[in-house]
Each structure stands twice: as C-alpha cells, then as structure tokens.
Enzyme design. Structure first.
Site, mmCIF file in Angstrom:
data_model
loop_
_atom_site.group_PDB
_atom_site.id
_atom_site.type_symbol
_atom_site.label_atom_id
_atom_site.label_comp_id
_atom_site.label_asym_id
_atom_site.label_seq_id
_atom_site.Cartn_x
_atom_site.Cartn_y
_atom_site.Cartn_z
ATOM 1 C CB SER A 1 -0.709 -0.229 0.649
ATOM 2 O OG SER A 1 -1.720 -1.306 0.876
ATOM 3 C CE LYS B 1 -4.096 0.940 3.942
ATOM 4 N NZ LYS B 1 -4.078 -0.460 3.060
#
Length: 176
Positions: free
Chosen positions: A55, A98
């Site tokens: 990520s 996130k």
C-alpha cells in the site's frame, strides 16, 4: 538501503519504486549520475508494529522521486496505492481505515487508486462530505498531483512545510 521492521512485500515495493523513478529520470530532470552518486537510505520506523504490504508503493515512489529531483512534495494530501514496475497504480485494501485516519489527522485531500473508488461506500457520508478524492491509474498522475516545482539551490530551498501547495488541479469530490 532499507531499514525498519519490514516484510518482504514492503522491501519489494521500495525496489519497484526505485526502478520506476529510474525509468522516469529524464522526465523528472534527474541525471543518471544522481543514481550513482547518491545513496538512498529508506527507514520506516518500527514503532513496535511490523510493516508489510504494497500500500505504500506510491508514497515510497513519490519520496524517491522528490529526493532525486529536488522537488518538494505537497504536505496537504494523503495517499495510498500499490505501484508496478511500469507505473500502474493497483488496488489496495483497508481504504475505509486509511481514509478515516487521514480525516482524523486533518488531511482533506486523498489520492487513491481508481480501482478503489467503489470502496468509498464504506466511508461514512459525513466524512466523505469533507474530503476531496483524486483517483489515479498511473504513477505519472501521482507525480503530477503531488510534486511541487523544483527549487534551485540548496541554500535557497525552504523547508517543505513552508512551500504552498501547487494550484491548478481541482480534486474530484467523492460520489460513490
């Protein structure tokens, strides 16, 4: 050199990021000698939490491009996404968590992989209403959105926090 409590996938992300930046050196104004004369040391502090996964790929790539091109990075955006050796930005997991973390940190613009646009339905509407999302498919788009113009002369270079964000790009509001 890569240090920190990292897994193999994270180390591979650093290698892919470095290779991608090298492939775009001409476009970024990086001379080939920079790769030979500058040692990069990427340290991701452990903080007692092991890190692994792809990520951080676009963020790592952006950081390397920034250092080697002497172009500062905007400080008002968050980003996440995996990047391939050819610069394609791939889908990642944990979008809701996130996005909420960025929101809690006061960030209001977020770069996400285009393929993760569908995941915004999991983010509460009241949070989405206060955020602007920029969806990308290629690392070149991330570089355009997040790198500021080059500042010539090390002595003249202000701290990144003193640099105003680039204008001209209008983030797209989320409508999942």
């Amino acid at each position: 050199t890569v240090t920190g409590q990292l897994g193999d996938v994270m180390r591979e992300s650093v290698d892919a990021a470095n290779s991608y930046v090298r492939s775009r050196a001409g476009q970024l104004g990086i001379e080939d000698k920079e790769f030979k004369e500058i040692d990069l040391h990427i340290h991701l502090p452990a903080g007692a939490i092991p890190k692994d996964g792809p990520s951080a790929g676009i963020t790592l790539t952006l950081a390397i491009a920034s250092v080697l091109s002497t172009r500062p990075v905007r400080r008002d955006i968050a980003m996440t996404g995996e990047v391939t050796l050819r610069g394609k930005v791939l889908e990642i997991g944990g979008v809701k968590e996130k996005v909420l973390a960025a929101y809690r940190a006061g960030i209001r613009q977020i770069i996400l992989p285009k393929s993760n646009e569908k995941d915004l339905r999991d983010v509460p509407q009241e949070v989405r209403d206060h955020l602007a999302f920029m969806f990308v498919e290629r690392m070149d788009e991330v570089l355009h959105l997040a790198l500021l113009p080059r500042i010539h002369g090390i002595a003249d270079q202000p701290a990144i926090a003193d640099v105003a964000p680039r204008t001209g790009h209008q983030p797209v509001a989320a409508t999942p």
